[in-house]
Design an enzyme around this catalytic site. Structure first.
Site, PDB file in Angstrom:
ATOM      1  N   GLU A  64      -8.788   9.116  37.304  1.00 25.90           N
ATOM      2  CA  GLU A  64     -10.079   8.485  37.558  1.00 25.90           C
ATOM      3  C   GLU A  64     -10.324   7.308  36.617  1.00 25.90           C
ATOM      4  OE1 GLU A  64     -10.742  13.009  38.215  1.00 25.90           O
ATOM      5  OE2 GLU A  64      -9.394  11.673  37.106  1.00 25.90           O
ATOM      6  N   ALA A  79      23.446  27.740  43.043  1.00 27.24           N
ATOM      7  CA  ALA A  79      24.454  26.941  43.745  1.00 27.24           C
ATOM      8  C   ALA A  79      25.542  27.904  44.199  1.00 27.24           C
ATOM      9  CB  ALA A  79      25.030  25.865  42.833  1.00 27.24           C
ATOM     10  N   TRP A 122      33.419  22.215  40.141  1.00 25.83           N
ATOM     11  CA  TRP A 122      32.037  22.183  40.615  1.00 25.83           C
ATOM     12  C   TRP A 122      31.977  22.732  42.021  1.00 25.83           C
ATOM     13  CZ3 TRP A 122      28.504  21.373  37.078  1.00 25.83           C
ATOM     14  CH2 TRP A 122      28.787  20.572  35.983  1.00 25.83           C
ATOM     15  N   SER A 163      19.862  39.374  24.525  1.00 26.91           N
ATOM     16  CA  SER A 163      19.341  40.666  24.060  1.00 26.91           C
ATOM     17  C   SER A 163      20.001  41.170  22.792  1.00 26.91           C
ATOM     18  CB  SER A 163      19.492  41.720  25.170  1.00 26.91           C
ATOM     19  OG  SER A 163      18.794  41.327  26.324  1.00 26.91           O
ATOM     20  N   GLY A 198      22.979  33.672  35.900  1.00 27.70           N
ATOM     21  CA  GLY A 198      23.913  34.437  36.701  1.00 27.70           C
ATOM     22  C   GLY A 198      23.229  35.467  37.577  1.00 27.70           C
ATOM     23  N   SER A 218      17.262  40.150  38.746  1.00 29.36           N
ATOM     24  CA  SER A 218      16.153  40.864  38.096  1.00 29.36           C
ATOM     25  C   SER A 218      14.821  40.213  38.416  1.00 29.36           C
ATOM     26  CB  SER A 218      16.371  40.907  36.581  1.00 29.36           C
ATOM     27  OG  SER A 218      17.500  41.687  36.253  1.00 29.36           O
TER      28      SER A 218
END
Length: 372
Positions: free
Chosen positions: A55, A157, A173, A236, A306, A312
């Protein structure tokens, strides 16, 4: 209710708002157009957090031609003092006669207060014109304000047979240059990029935005415009090697663990890396706790990881959307699966994905799904 001219002006305001989608985070993308009759006298968009809002840019461009004008704004004008002043008050002081708003602002500091301030000043206010389009520009901001959690995007991917790497872990790739450039642009739109320690160990990934890999976006942005996302690694059991590439790149990194890193390791870390202890869930970082932690600074997060971590997020219903880049390759039955999920025994138990869009990027197909 809305005239053809109203729709045209709000469409323009939305186009302006979209210009900030790579630079405004964690602020929302907002555009504004100011008209006298059917003539545009000012327009602007929010460019960066801490800088003037849409604005203000539009009012400055209008140069005093605002009395009795109409302002088209893609998000309810703010009514509070932050790093900038309240835009609703700026519109009042500019003596506009009418304000058309696409979407109301769910921010508790605004949420209806901007509209009330305008109406109390005798300004005609109408809202709801292209509200969904405004919302789609600000999914992270809206989700965070409404649920106190970041908007979560999964990126995968994969090959035609649903594999993300060969059995030996090689994945470079799967997709082509165009798809990889698109992922770089996606990183730039998110506040944080999250991965797991196995991805770091397998790929020695950087997870940063690389200006030279942004493709056509380099024609719109300068290198100094790039704001790196926070890079988050779920580790972890403290397996992060000090030699990891992502630790050497000078942009923020958070290492999330369920036990303390050795002091010798922490003493070697550069200043841009911090360690964060978090509760565990079945031996892994508790994702609910992770979401609460990231909500402190992030509106949107991108998961590049992964099969276990991505699975999860799906299984715990913490993901909002999935971008699947599918390459015309077959990696074979021993390749690594793109998701690790429970052994479903009923079709009714399957997670639901709704296809929102699909298109080609070179030889690859990009599909965007909403997780229901």
């Amino acid at each position: 209710m809305w005239s053809t001219f109203d729709r045209k002006m709000m469409t323009r305001a939305l186009q302006l708002a979209a210009k900030g989608k790579y630079t405004t985070r964690p602020n929302p993308n907002v555009g504004c157009v100011i008209t006298q009759g059917e003539h545009v006298v000012g327009e602007g968009f929010h460019q960066r957090a801490g800088e003037p809002h849409a604005e203000v840019h539009a009012l400055n461009q209008a140069q005093g031609q605002t009395q009795g004008a109409t302002a088209y704004v893609t998000l309810e004008p703010c009514s509070h003092y932050g790093r900038t002043g309240p835009c609703a008050l700026a519109l009042v002081e500019a003596k506009v006669a009418r304000v058309v708003i696409a979407a109301d602002d769910p921010n508790p500091q605004v949420s209806g207060r901007g509209i009330k301030l305008l109406k109390d000043a005798g300004i005609e206010v109408e809202s709801g014109l292209y509200a969904e389009q405004s919302r789609s520009l600000n999914l992270g901001f809206m989700t965070k304000m409404e649920t106190s959690r970041p908007y979560v995007t999964l990126k995968i991917a994969a090959s035609l047979d649903g594999k993300t790497a060969l059995s030996n872990g090689i994945s470079k790739w799967i997709t082509g240059t165009e798809a990889r450039q698109d992922v770089q642009r996606m990183r730039l739109r998110h506040c944080a990029v999250v991965t797991g320690i196995n991805t770091v160990l397998d790929d020695d990934c950087s997870l940063n935005v690389r200006y030279e890999e942004l493709g056509s976006l380099t024609h719109e942005l300068e290198q100094e415009d790039i704001k790196q996302p926070l890079r988050v690694v779920l580790d972890s059991h403290c397996r992060m090697p000090f030699t990891a590439k992502l630790l050497q790149i000078d942009s923020p990194v958070v290492l999330i663990s369920t036990q303390e890193y050795p002091q010798k390791f922490k003493d070697k870390l550069p200043n841009h890396v911090q360690c964060q202890l978090m509760p565990e869930n079945n031996g892994r970082v508790c994702l609910d706790a992770l979401m609460d932690f990231l909500a402190q600074s992030c509106n949107s997060i991108m998961i590049e990881a992964g099969a276990t971590l991505v699975g999860s997020f799906v299984n715990e219903q913490l993901a909002d959307e999935l971008y699947l880049y599918q390459a015309p390759k077959i990696l074979g039955s021993c390749g690594r699966n793109m998701l690790q999920l429970p052994d479903y025994q009923k079709m009714s138990d399957l997670p639901t994905f709704t296809l929102l869009e699909s298109g080609q990027l070179g030889q690859d197909t990009r599909m965007r799904f909403k997780l229901n």
